[in-house]
Design a protein around this motif. Structure first.
Motif, PDB file in Angstrom:
ATOM      1  N   ASP A 177      48.717  23.618  29.572  1.00 39.77           N
ATOM      2  CA  ASP A 177      47.863  24.741  29.952  1.00 39.77           C
ATOM      3  C   ASP A 177      46.833  25.038  28.868  1.00 39.77           C
ATOM      4  O   ASP A 177      45.672  25.348  29.165  1.00 39.77           O
ATOM      5  CB  ASP A 177      48.712  25.978  30.204  1.00 39.77           C
ATOM      6  CG  ASP A 177      49.765  25.752  31.269  1.00 39.77           C
ATOM      7  OD1 ASP A 177      49.405  25.668  32.451  1.00 39.77           O
ATOM      8  OD2 ASP A 177      50.948  25.626  30.897  1.00 39.77           O
ATOM      9  N   ALA A 178      47.265  24.966  27.596  1.00 33.36           N
ATOM     10  CA  ALA A 178      46.328  25.199  26.491  1.00 33.36           C
ATOM     11  C   ALA A 178      45.235  24.138  26.502  1.00 33.36           C
ATOM     12  O   ALA A 178      44.048  24.443  26.295  1.00 33.36           O
ATOM     13  CB  ALA A 178      47.080  25.192  25.161  1.00 33.36           C
ATOM     14  N   PHE A 179      45.616  22.889  26.740  1.00 36.78           N
ATOM     15  CA  PHE A 179      44.623  21.810  26.767  1.00 36.78           C
ATOM     16  C   PHE A 179      43.649  22.018  27.919  1.00 36.78           C
ATOM     17  O   PHE A 179      42.430  21.830  27.774  1.00 36.78           O
ATOM     18  CB  PHE A 179      45.316  20.448  26.894  1.00 36.78           C
ATOM     19  CG  PHE A 179      44.619  19.363  26.141  1.00 36.78           C
ATOM     20  CD1 PHE A 179      45.163  18.844  24.976  1.00 36.78           C
ATOM     21  CD2 PHE A 179      43.409  18.856  26.579  1.00 36.78           C
ATOM     22  CE1 PHE A 179      44.509  17.850  24.262  1.00 36.78           C
ATOM     23  CE2 PHE A 179      42.748  17.864  25.882  1.00 36.78           C
ATOM     24  CZ  PHE A 179      43.294  17.357  24.714  1.00 36.78           C
ATOM     25  N   ALA A 180      44.158  22.422  29.065  1.00 39.65           N
ATOM     26  CA  ALA A 180      43.283  22.673  30.206  1.00 39.65           C
ATOM     27  C   ALA A 180      42.311  23.809  29.913  1.00 39.65           C
ATOM     28  O   ALA A 180      41.128  23.753  30.300  1.00 39.65           O
ATOM     29  CB  ALA A 180      44.119  22.988  31.449  1.00 39.65           C
ATOM     30  N   GLY A 181      42.790  24.849  29.223  1.00 36.52           N
ATOM     31  CA  GLY A 181      41.901  25.948  28.852  1.00 36.52           C
ATOM     32  C   GLY A 181      40.790  25.493  27.937  1.00 36.52           C
ATOM     33  O   GLY A 181      39.628  25.908  28.081  1.00 36.52           O
ATOM     34  N   PHE A 182      41.133  24.628  26.971  1.00 33.69           N
ATOM     35  CA  PHE A 182      40.111  24.080  26.080  1.00 33.69           C
ATOM     36  C   PHE A 182      39.062  23.297  26.857  1.00 33.69           C
ATOM     37  O   PHE A 182      37.851  23.477  26.654  1.00 33.69           O
ATOM     38  CB  PHE A 182      40.755  23.184  25.027  1.00 33.69           C
ATOM     39  CG  PHE A 182      39.801  22.200  24.412  1.00 33.69           C
ATOM     40  CD1 PHE A 182      38.827  22.607  23.513  1.00 33.69           C
ATOM     41  CD2 PHE A 182      39.850  20.853  24.769  1.00 33.69           C
ATOM     42  CE1 PHE A 182      37.923  21.702  22.972  1.00 33.69           C
ATOM     43  CE2 PHE A 182      38.961  19.947  24.229  1.00 33.69           C
ATOM     44  CZ  PHE A 182      37.990  20.366  23.333  1.00 33.69           C
ATOM     45  N   VAL A 183      39.498  22.419  27.746  1.00 32.74           N
ATOM     46  CA  VAL A 183      38.538  21.590  28.486  1.00 32.74           C
ATOM     47  C   VAL A 183      37.672  22.458  29.403  1.00 32.74           C
ATOM     48  O   VAL A 183      36.468  22.214  29.530  1.00 32.74           O
ATOM     49  CB  VAL A 183      39.255  20.476  29.263  1.00 32.74           C
ATOM     50  CG1 VAL A 183      38.286  19.737  30.184  1.00 32.74           C
ATOM     51  CG2 VAL A 183      39.884  19.485  28.288  1.00 32.74           C
ATOM     52  N   ARG A 184      38.248  23.476  30.015  1.00 33.83           N
ATOM     53  CA  ARG A 184      37.431  24.389  30.828  1.00 33.83           C
ATOM     54  C   ARG A 184      36.316  25.005  30.002  1.00 33.83           C
ATOM     55  O   ARG A 184      35.161  25.088  30.440  1.00 33.83           O
ATOM     56  CB  ARG A 184      38.303  25.487  31.438  1.00 33.83           C
ATOM     57  CG  ARG A 184      39.097  25.071  32.650  1.00 33.83           C
ATOM     58  CD  ARG A 184      39.642  26.278  33.397  1.00 33.83           C
ATOM     59  NE  ARG A 184      40.546  27.079  32.555  1.00 33.83           N
ATOM     60  CZ  ARG A 184      41.849  26.875  32.459  1.00 33.83           C
ATOM     61  NH1 ARG A 184      42.416  25.881  33.129  1.00 33.83           N
ATOM     62  NH2 ARG A 184      42.585  27.645  31.694  1.00 33.83           N
ATOM     63  N   ALA A 228      32.631  18.960  21.153  1.00 38.45           N
ATOM     64  CA  ALA A 228      33.822  19.800  21.064  1.00 38.45           C
ATOM     65  C   ALA A 228      35.012  18.981  20.583  1.00 38.45           C
ATOM     66  O   ALA A 228      35.097  17.777  20.825  1.00 38.45           O
ATOM     67  CB  ALA A 228      34.140  20.435  22.418  1.00 38.45           C
ATOM     68  N   VAL A 229      35.935  19.639  19.882  1.00 34.49           N
ATOM     69  CA  VAL A 229      37.125  19.003  19.315  1.00 34.49           C
ATOM     70  C   VAL A 229      38.358  19.751  19.830  1.00 34.49           C
ATOM     71  O   VAL A 229      38.420  20.976  19.733  1.00 34.49           O
ATOM     72  CB  VAL A 229      37.108  19.047  17.771  1.00 34.49           C
ATOM     73  CG1 VAL A 229      38.319  18.335  17.198  1.00 34.49           C
ATOM     74  CG2 VAL A 229      35.828  18.451  17.231  1.00 34.49           C
ATOM     75  N   PRO A 230      39.363  19.029  20.364  1.00 37.11           N
ATOM     76  CA  PRO A 230      40.513  19.726  20.956  1.00 37.11           C
ATOM     77  C   PRO A 230      41.526  20.276  19.956  1.00 37.11           C
ATOM     78  O   PRO A 230      42.658  19.800  19.856  1.00 37.11           O
ATOM     79  CB  PRO A 230      41.134  18.652  21.865  1.00 37.11           C
ATOM     80  CG  PRO A 230      40.728  17.363  21.274  1.00 37.11           C
ATOM     81  CD  PRO A 230      39.366  17.590  20.662  1.00 37.11           C
ATOM     82  N   LYS A 252      40.725  14.772  17.534  1.00 40.29           N
ATOM     83  CA  LYS A 252      40.801  14.961  16.098  1.00 40.29           C
ATOM     84  C   LYS A 252      41.755  13.953  15.495  1.00 40.29           C
ATOM     85  O   LYS A 252      42.610  13.412  16.217  1.00 40.29           O
ATOM     86  CB  LYS A 252      41.187  16.397  15.728  1.00 40.29           C
ATOM     87  CG  LYS A 252      42.113  17.148  16.638  1.00 40.29           C
ATOM     88  CD  LYS A 252      43.468  16.593  16.895  1.00 40.29           C
ATOM     89  CE  LYS A 252      44.304  16.197  15.718  1.00 40.29           C
ATOM     90  NZ  LYS A 252      45.477  15.389  16.098  1.00 40.29           N
ATOM     91  N   PRO A 253      41.585  13.646  14.201  1.00 42.06           N
ATOM     92  CA  PRO A 253      40.507  14.119  13.336  1.00 42.06           C
ATOM     93  C   PRO A 253      39.143  13.631  13.830  1.00 42.06           C
ATOM     94  O   PRO A 253      39.028  12.517  14.346  1.00 42.06           O
ATOM     95  CB  PRO A 253      40.840  13.519  11.972  1.00 42.06           C
ATOM     96  CG  PRO A 253      41.633  12.300  12.291  1.00 42.06           C
ATOM     97  CD  PRO A 253      42.443  12.655  13.506  1.00 42.06           C
ATOM     98  N   LEU A 254      38.128  14.485  13.682  1.00 43.69           N
ATOM     99  CA  LEU A 254      36.806  14.159  14.192  1.00 43.69           C
ATOM    100  C   LEU A 254      36.318  12.826  13.646  1.00 43.69           C
ATOM    101  O   LEU A 254      35.698  12.037  14.368  1.00 43.69           O
ATOM    102  CB  LEU A 254      35.828  15.275  13.830  1.00 43.69           C
ATOM    103  CG  LEU A 254      34.402  15.137  14.366  1.00 43.69           C
ATOM    104  CD1 LEU A 254      34.392  15.125  15.888  1.00 43.69           C
ATOM    105  CD2 LEU A 254      33.518  16.273  13.839  1.00 43.69           C
TER     106      LEU A 254
END
Length: 384
Positions: free
Chosen positions: A334-341, A145-147, A121-123
């Protein structure tokens, strides 16, 4: 944030579909190509590997920078161009981590080549480009998807669950702020300061977009109208004129009738990454601080308490994202890893709860555009 590296690509031929299986029910790891070579490329690579994917290729602004980044990140193939990367038949998902102005052309090229896309982002730097990206992903049946990764803090999901369940009562007001200091001084220079690379908005597009997404996600109530003002602290940086904002202040109303304020700054001394969300309802208030992500502050007239990240006490969605036991701190990585999962789960045909998609990126672009329009006109602006 996004990072330096990457180049525009467009009009590429469609390649083979991205999904794969290993036979006999075995799932073969997704293969990732990264566009970009800086900080966010490192974050995406780590998160992809945490999700069980293989990072197989990288492209950047030049063959030399791609080679350096690939060597630094342990990626086997450094492509000479973005065209080469999106044509690479080994790549299933393209992660776009290049400067803002390249997001749309790179993502559209990847979608045209049949690749799923995770785009920083921004997209895009305009709503028109963001709309084209949403349409292209839908037309090709691909995941975009956008992180907006702050959604993936378990205690954010806990706040969202409490609002949705009515525990907060009717939401009356919302306060949000996102403060950083990395552009405080006149000699703090970065490509984001240049609107040609970063787009017409800097502070709001870069960090305000996270804040708006978090507000609408937790409250379940979109912004309806707003009025804003922006501030530019330094007229020039490193000898070059600055035409993007350092700070933005916003007053808003939601569709459901709540009122609120937003403030974002990249020139707040001592504030490194202070994202704060405070939601007040008729029954309770909820406060989440990204720099203290292990707890959710809950306030009622009878008293206040801190709710800890403990799966035995959390809503199912918050517990799902709590990947280590209570007392073992979780944070941004950890939050970023959850998003990518979740993004990769969607590539495989899943429907993960709360995954931020290109539609959410388009929404943030529209709010950013409304903030700039209001600041220029000194008037209230409807958010479409």
């Amino acid at each position: 944030m996004t990072d330096p590296g990457g180049a525009a690509a467009a009009g590429l031929a469609v390649s083979a579909p991205a999904s794969r299986s290993g036979g006999a029910g075995r799932v073969v790891p997704l293969r990732i190509g990264i566009v970009g070579g800086g900080f966010m490329a490192r974050v995406h690579a780590g998160a992809a590997r945490s999700a069980g994917a293989e990072v197989v290729a990288l492209a950047s602004s030049s063959p030399a920078s791609a080679a350096r980044a690939a060597d630094d990140l342990g990626v086997g193939t450094a492509h000479e161009s973005v065209d080469d990367l999106v044509h690479d038949p080994r790549v299933d998902v393209v992660h776009v981590c290049s400067p803002n102005a390249t997001h749309a052309p790179v993502a559209l090229a990847a979608l045209a080549a049949g690749k799923h896309v995770v785009c920083e982002k921004p997209l895009a730097t305009s709503t028109g480009e963001a709309e084209a990206m949403v349409e292209a992903a839908a037309a090709n049946g691909l995941v975009g998807a956008v992180p907006f990764v702050y959604r993936y803090h378990p205690m954010v999901r806990e706040a969202r669950a409490r609002v949705a369940a009515g525990e907060a009562g009717r939401v009356l007001s919302i306060r949000g702020s996102y403060l950083q200091d990395w552009l405080l001084e006149r000699d703090d220079v970065d490509w984001r300061v240049d609107s040609a690379a970063g787009g017409p908005s800097r502070a709001f597009a870069d960090i305000g977009s996270h804040l708006v997404d978090l507000i609408e996600f937790v409250a379940g109530d979109p912004l309806a109208r707003l009025t804003s003002t922006t501030n530019r602290v330094h007229a020039d940086r490193g000898g070059s004129r600055v035409d993007t904002e350092d700070e933005a202040a916003v007053v808003f109303e939601t569709v459901g009738g709540a009122i609120g304020t937003l403030f974002v700054s990249q020139v707040a001394p001592g504030r490194k990454n202070r994202l704060l969300l405070d939601v007040s309802g008729t029954a309770e208030s909820l406060e989440f601080s990204q720099e203290e992500p292990e707890t959710l502050w809950v306030g009622r007239r009878s008293g206040t308490r801190l709710v800890p990240r403990d799966t035995a006490r959390l809503s199912p969605d918050a517990a799902r994202l709590s990947t280590v036991p209570a007392g073992h701190p979780m944070g941004y990585v950890d939050a970023f890893a959850g998003f990518v999962r979740d993004a990769h789960d969607a590539v495989r045909g899943g429907a993960p709860e709360g995954l931020p998609t290109f539609a959410d990126g388009l929404r943030a672009a529209r709010v950013t555009e409304a903030v700039l329009d209001s600041a220029a006109s000194r008037s209230w602006v409807d958010v479409t």
